[in-house]
Design an enzyme around this catalytic site. Structure first.
Site, mmCIF file in Angstrom:
data_model
loop_
_atom_site.group_PDB
_atom_site.id
_atom_site.type_symbol
_atom_site.label_atom_id
_atom_site.label_comp_id
_atom_site.label_asym_id
_atom_site.label_seq_id
_atom_site.Cartn_x
_atom_site.Cartn_y
_atom_site.Cartn_z
ATOM 1 N N ILE A 145 -10.491 0.420 -4.091
ATOM 2 C CA ILE A 145 -10.520 -1.243 -4.271
ATOM 3 C C ILE A 145 -9.260 -1.174 -3.239
ATOM 4 C CG2 ILE A 145 -11.559 -1.419 -6.508
ATOM 5 C CD1 ILE A 145 -9.469 -1.065 -7.888
ATOM 6 N N ASP A 146 -8.787 -2.535 -3.048
ATOM 7 C CA ASP A 146 -7.375 -3.631 -2.413
ATOM 8 C C ASP A 146 -6.583 -2.708 -3.346
ATOM 9 O OD1 ASP A 146 -9.423 -4.476 -0.304
ATOM 10 O OD2 ASP A 146 -9.994 -6.249 -1.415
ATOM 11 N N ARG A 147 -5.470 -2.427 -2.385
ATOM 12 C CA ARG A 147 -4.272 -2.185 -3.015
ATOM 13 C C ARG A 147 -4.200 -3.559 -3.891
ATOM 14 N NH1 ARG A 147 1.374 -0.381 -0.897
ATOM 15 N NH2 ARG A 147 0.106 -1.250 1.259
#
Length: 321
Positions: A145-147
């Site tokens: 998942i994104d930062r």
């Protein structure tokens, strides 16, 4: 000369795939030449690139030492921080609750403090992972998942679990449910939406359209409004397809960008709000196997959720910190 005895985590791999991981400094051209000229052997005999390795096999490489990592080199993952929120763990898998701001893998800046390095350090300190005993395997994340997205990330602790989970994810036998805050109130309150997404890898961004095109892939996003006021809504979102930035881009396309998301929303509409990250959390994971799952069969039907979501509707009216 260097030799490797194949263990359970190495087995089942093609010889060339194993060597790519076990000897990362060896150029592909020399790898294939070594196999062809019998400078790389399996059980003392000539092998093929496609040879499938079995536990107990002996792989011998009659190559210069420069291609082998020195055993006394420091372990990079030891530089990661210790903080780790574990939702569930057993002998095969670990489910971590990734916080906002933490990358899952090393990025272009070479960040060492990553989720996978924190998990690897944790398992190493427990004695469950020892790089010296492994030829080609290390704990590995099955999803990312994104930062600036929080929530559940799956880590496989052995090669068989990794293989099974990668296939289950590909076959969509894992159900992932998200929660997010958006601008406005979607109507109707529950809907399965179809659109078409095109990825721009150079800019790490996607565009969404209502019409298909040769470059675009179909996306299906299901949302339910859980809470609302006149300005914002808390949604539960289920992905029926898994594309890059699907939730963020699709909801923005529908006129309801995520709070805190300036890539698919705007900085202007987020001005004065308390979040400096997109209000999106991978909230729940459910294992729904429809085919044999081997050593992970016991997970079928089980569901896991994060303990606390880092945003709420009422917090939107607090002053930024």
């Amino acid at each position: 000369m260097r030799s490797f005895t194949i263990n359970q985590n190495d087995s089942g791999q093609r010889l060339d795939k194993f060597l790519t991981k076990a000897v990362p400094l060896l150029p592909q051209s020399m790898l294939y030449k070594g196999i062809r000229t019998k400078r790389i052997k399996v059980n003392g005999k000539r092998a093929e690139i496609s040879t499938r390795l079995q536990p107990g096999d002996l792989v011998e490489l009659y190559l210069n030492d420069e291609f082998f990592v020195q055993e006394d080199q420091p372990l990079a993952f030891c530089s990661a921080r210790d903080e780790l929120s574990i939702i569930y763990e057993d002998e095969h898998i670990l489910l971590a609750d990734k916080p906002v701001g933490l990358v899952v893998h090393e990025d272009d800046e070479g960040t060492v403090d990553t989720l996978i390095n924190r998990i690897t350090k944790y398992l190493w300190k427990k004695g469950e992972y020892d790089p010296a005993r492994e030829n080609s395997f290390a704990p590995a994340l099955c999803n990312r998942i994104d930062r600036n997205t929080s929530g559940i990330v799956i880590c496989a602790k052995d090669a068989e679990a990794l293989r099974i989970l990668n296939q289950k994810i590909k076959d969509r036998e894992l159900e992932k449910t998200y929660r997010c805050l958006v601008f406005g109130v979607p109507s109707p309150a529950h809907q399965l939406c179809r659109a078409y997404l095109k990825k721009d890898s150079a800019h790490n961004q996607v565009t969404v359209s209502s019409r298909p095109s040769p470059e675009a892939r179909t996306i299906l996003t299901e949302y339910t409004v859980l809470e609302q006021d006149k300005n914002f809504s808390l949604l539960e979102v289920r992905l029926h397809t898994g594309r890059t930035h699907q939730i963020r881009a699709h909801l923005a396309f529908l006129g309801h960008p995520l709070v805190g998301d300036t890539k698919y929303g705007t900085a202007k509409q987020n001005r004065g709000l308390p979040y400096r990250f997109q209000a999106l959390c991978a909230w729940r994971l459910t294992f729904r196997f429809t085919s044999p799952a081997g050593e992970l069969a016991y997970l079928n039907g089980r569901s896991f959720t994060v303990k606390e979501i880092p945003f709420s509707l009422k917090d939107l009216y607090k002053k930024p910190v």
